[in-house]
Design an enzyme around this catalytic site. Structure first.
Site, PDB file in Angstrom:
ATOM      1  N   ILE A   1      60.902 119.761  12.615  1.00  0.00           N
ATOM      2  CA  ILE A   1      60.205 118.782  11.788  1.00  0.00           C
ATOM      3  C   ILE A   1      60.491 117.361  12.261  1.00  0.00           C
ATOM      4  O   ILE A   1      59.607 116.507  12.290  1.00  0.00           O
ATOM      5  CB  ILE A   1      60.604 118.961  10.315  1.00  0.00           C
ATOM      6  CG1 ILE A   1      60.148 120.336   9.796  1.00  0.00           C
ATOM      7  CG2 ILE A   1      60.009 117.858   9.444  1.00  0.00           C
ATOM      8  CD1 ILE A   1      60.711 120.699   8.431  1.00  0.00           C
TER       9      ILE A   1
ATOM     10  N   LEU B   1      76.916 114.886  13.048  1.00  0.00           N
ATOM     11  CA  LEU B   1      76.970 114.713  11.592  1.00  0.00           C
ATOM     12  C   LEU B   1      78.199 115.337  10.952  1.00  0.00           C
ATOM     13  O   LEU B   1      78.397 115.199   9.738  1.00  0.00           O
ATOM     14  CB  LEU B   1      75.700 115.272  10.946  1.00  0.00           C
ATOM     15  CG  LEU B   1      74.432 114.450  11.162  1.00  0.00           C
ATOM     16  CD1 LEU B   1      73.230 115.143  10.528  1.00  0.00           C
ATOM     17  CD2 LEU B   1      74.583 113.043  10.607  1.00  0.00           C
TER      18      LEU B   1
ATOM     19  N   SER C   1      65.116 122.173   0.380  1.00  0.00           N
ATOM     20  CA  SER C   1      64.575 123.487   0.726  1.00  0.00           C
ATOM     21  C   SER C   1      64.114 124.226  -0.529  1.00  0.00           C
ATOM     22  O   SER C   1      64.648 124.006  -1.630  1.00  0.00           O
ATOM     23  CB  SER C   1      65.650 124.332   1.424  1.00  0.00           C
ATOM     24  OG  SER C   1      65.247 125.676   1.575  1.00  0.00           O
TER      25      SER C   1
ATOM     26  N   TYR D   1      74.044 127.346   2.436  1.00  0.00           N
ATOM     27  CA  TYR D   1      72.763 126.655   2.593  1.00  0.00           C
ATOM     28  C   TYR D   1      72.205 126.209   1.240  1.00  0.00           C
ATOM     29  O   TYR D   1      71.795 125.057   1.077  1.00  0.00           O
ATOM     30  CB  TYR D   1      71.769 127.573   3.301  1.00  0.00           C
ATOM     31  CG  TYR D   1      70.460 126.909   3.644  1.00  0.00           C
ATOM     32  CD1 TYR D   1      70.369 126.042   4.731  1.00  0.00           C
ATOM     33  CD2 TYR D   1      69.307 127.161   2.906  1.00  0.00           C
ATOM     34  CE1 TYR D   1      69.171 125.436   5.068  1.00  0.00           C
ATOM     35  CE2 TYR D   1      68.101 126.556   3.228  1.00  0.00           C
ATOM     36  CZ  TYR D   1      68.039 125.695   4.308  1.00  0.00           C
ATOM     37  OH  TYR D   1      66.851 125.085   4.630  1.00  0.00           O
TER      38      TYR D   1
END
Length: 276
Positions: free
Chosen positions: A24, A59, A125, A166
């Site tokens: 993306i 990160l 998400s 996640y």
């Protein structure tokens, strides 16, 4: 140039994109370039598209993030937090660190460079659709202030990372967005996030390798297909454009109708009752 074009254009605006090299993020970079933005990319690897600046960043490393923020220098008008990994990498703590703790650190490192009228958008998400039911759990992670504090919290609360970390990381993005709406709004800064459904990016390869194709096939897709990353990128670019100038504190589900279809099924099954 007409008024509609001006609302979408990024001429004269400086945009920072994390995860700029693939998926993306790569599509966002291309769109922003076409729309006239001065694009600054952050990633472990440079993008294939020519951009104004690129800074390598890890990160998971506060020093790396801070160094990149210093290197960026002048004003940032739009921040796109897109970098992320899936539970398929098999390291829940790393998932939370990259997806949320690093995102938060990068955002706050760049905020001092963001003037009134700037904006932030992050990628959550569909996996975080039940975030309201887990406010207390996710709130504990939000109450940490640094990457090391967040890692320590996760180590003390391993149950919160169930499913590979996640879901927790993406729920944290939504609640971070919402809890910062008022404070940033007072400074004239907007903050939003998206909730993509299944999208054909490198993350899907991580999931296929870890869980098999059936795992992805079993996720409902009312439109009958997965999303193209360009479809997700267009929504992100919209949210940081002047066309969305009164939208802030929102999660915009770009899930191909998944949540809507789930609610419809609840109504049909009689689990949600309308008053007589």
């Amino acid at each position: 140039m007409g008024q509609i074009d001006e609302l979408w254009r990024y001429d004269g605006r400086r945009a920072v994109v994390t995860g700029c090299a693939s998926g993306i993020g790569a599509h966002v970079v291309r769109l922003l370039t076409e729309l006239g933005a001065d694009v600054v990319g952050l990633d472990k690897h440079p993008p294939s598209t020519d951009i104004a600046e690129f800074h390598a960043v890890d990160l998971t490393d506060p020093a790396s993030i801070d160094n990149a923020a210093v290197s960026i220098g002048r004003n940032v008008d739009a921040l796109f937090n897109i970098a992320g990994v899936s539970s398929g990498i098999g390291d829940p703590l790393l998932v939370v660190t990259i997806n949320f703790l690093g995102l938060r650190h990068a955002t706050e490192a760049l905020l001092e460079k963001m003037p009134a009228g700037s904006s932030i958008v992050s990628v959550s998400s569909l996996a975080a659709a039940g975030y309201r039911e887990r406010l207390q759990v996710v709130g504990g992670l939000l109450n940490t202030r640094t990457i090391p504090e967040g890692i320590s919290w996760c180590q003390r609360h391993p149950d919160a990372l169930a499913g590979g970390g996640y879901r927790l990381s993406k729920e944290a993005i939504i609640l971070y967005t919402m809890t910062n709406t008022a404070a940033l709004g007072a400074r004239g800064i907007r903050i939003n996030c998206t909730g993509p459904g299944v999208t054909e990016t490198p993350i899907l390869d991580q999931l296929r390798n870890a869980y098999g194709q059936q795992y992805l096939d079993d996720i409902p897709k009312p439109l009958g297909r997965v999303a193209d990353p360009a479809e997700q990128a267009a929504v992100l670019v919209f949210l940081n454009s002047q066309a969305a100038s009164y939208i802030t504190g929102q999660v915009l589900w770009v899930d191909g109708g998944n949540i809507g279809a789930a609610i419809a099924r609840e109504l049909e099954d009689g689990r949600a009752q309308w008053p007589a």
